[in-house]
Design a protein around this motif. Sequence first.
Motif, PDB file in Angstrom:
ATOM      1  N   ALA A  23      -4.031  -2.164  -9.661  1.00 49.91           N
ATOM      2  CA  ALA A  23      -3.971  -1.246  -8.363  1.00 49.91           C
ATOM      3  C   ALA A  23      -3.927   0.227  -8.732  1.00 49.91           C
ATOM      4  CB  ALA A  23      -2.600  -1.834  -7.754  1.00 49.91           C
ATOM      5  N   LYS A  24      -3.744   0.485  -9.910  1.00 49.90           N
ATOM      6  CA  LYS A  24      -3.574   1.991 -10.116  1.00 49.90           C
ATOM      7  C   LYS A  24      -5.085   2.430 -10.745  1.00 49.90           C
ATOM      8  CE  LYS A  24       1.278   2.192 -11.729  1.00 49.90           C
ATOM      9  NZ  LYS A  24       1.942   2.864 -12.516  1.00 49.90           N
ATOM     10  N   VAL A  75      -2.850  -6.836  -0.609  1.00 46.56           N
ATOM     11  CA  VAL A  75      -2.377  -5.662   0.005  1.00 46.56           C
ATOM     12  C   VAL A  75      -2.839  -4.294  -0.567  1.00 46.56           C
ATOM     13  CG1 VAL A  75      -0.233  -4.066   0.576  1.00 46.56           C
ATOM     14  CG2 VAL A  75      -0.266  -6.873   0.878  1.00 46.56           C
ATOM     15  N   ARG A  76      -3.473  -3.612  -0.014  1.00 44.72           N
ATOM     16  CA  ARG A  76      -4.106  -2.482  -0.608  1.00 44.72           C
ATOM     17  C   ARG A  76      -3.508  -0.919   0.061  1.00 44.72           C
ATOM     18  NH1 ARG A  76      -8.926  -6.134   0.146  1.00 44.72           N
ATOM     19  NH2 ARG A  76      -9.185  -6.843  -1.880  1.00 44.72           N
ATOM     20  N   ASN A  77      -3.366  -0.121  -0.925  1.00 43.33           N
ATOM     21  CA  ASN A  77      -2.876   1.079  -0.242  1.00 43.33           C
ATOM     22  C   ASN A  77      -3.830   2.047   0.183  1.00 43.33           C
ATOM     23  OD1 ASN A  77      -1.316   3.510  -0.069  1.00 43.33           O
ATOM     24  ND2 ASN A  77      -0.058   3.340  -1.623  1.00 43.33           N
ATOM     25  N   GLU A 114      -3.552   4.439   2.648  1.00 41.18           N
ATOM     26  CA  GLU A 114      -3.088   5.750   2.542  1.00 41.18           C
ATOM     27  C   GLU A 114      -3.203   6.696   1.181  1.00 41.18           C
ATOM     28  OE1 GLU A 114      -2.087   9.277   4.238  1.00 41.18           O
ATOM     29  OE2 GLU A 114      -2.760   7.384   5.179  1.00 41.18           O
ATOM     30  N   LYS A 115      -3.117   5.987   0.002  1.00 36.89           N
ATOM     31  CA  LYS A 115      -3.278   6.513  -1.161  1.00 36.89           C
ATOM     32  C   LYS A 115      -4.681   6.983  -1.461  1.00 36.89           C
ATOM     33  CE  LYS A 115      -1.553   5.937  -5.815  1.00 36.89           C
ATOM     34  NZ  LYS A 115      -0.938   4.768  -6.922  1.00 36.89           N
ATOM     35  N   GLU A 164      -1.837  11.430  -8.483  1.00 38.24           N
ATOM     36  CA  GLU A 164      -1.288  10.194  -8.011  1.00 38.24           C
ATOM     37  C   GLU A 164      -0.928   9.279  -8.960  1.00 38.24           C
ATOM     38  OE1 GLU A 164      -0.613   9.574  -4.740  1.00 38.24           O
ATOM     39  OE2 GLU A 164      -1.433  11.614  -4.075  1.00 38.24           O
TER      40      GLU A 164
END
Length: 99
Positions: A45-46, A3-5, A7-8, A75
């Motif tokens: 993920a960051k 799952v990848r963000n 939108e970010k 962010e």
Amino acid sequence: MEVRNLEKVRSIIKDATGLDVSYAYDDLVFPDHTAFIVQFNDENAKNFFCYFQEECKTKERNKILDSLSNACSKEKCSITSKGSFRLEQKGDEVDIILF
């Protein structure tokens, strides 16, 4: 399935460059004009990776990367330059060559 963000990343690109995302495929995100692409880092993920079109001049790369880094800071994430890329048309498909 990872799952990848998206939108970010879209928000980071828009804030840093004013560009919209024109295409996303698997772990790659392509902003309008494709001067650079962003890759998700599946191990962290960051953190994101950035590749620049091979014709993009060093001064422009640095300017874009600085803007992306500043937007990432807001962010609470980071972005790392990983090199360059080239798009090659192969019939109806486009190959992405990462350097």
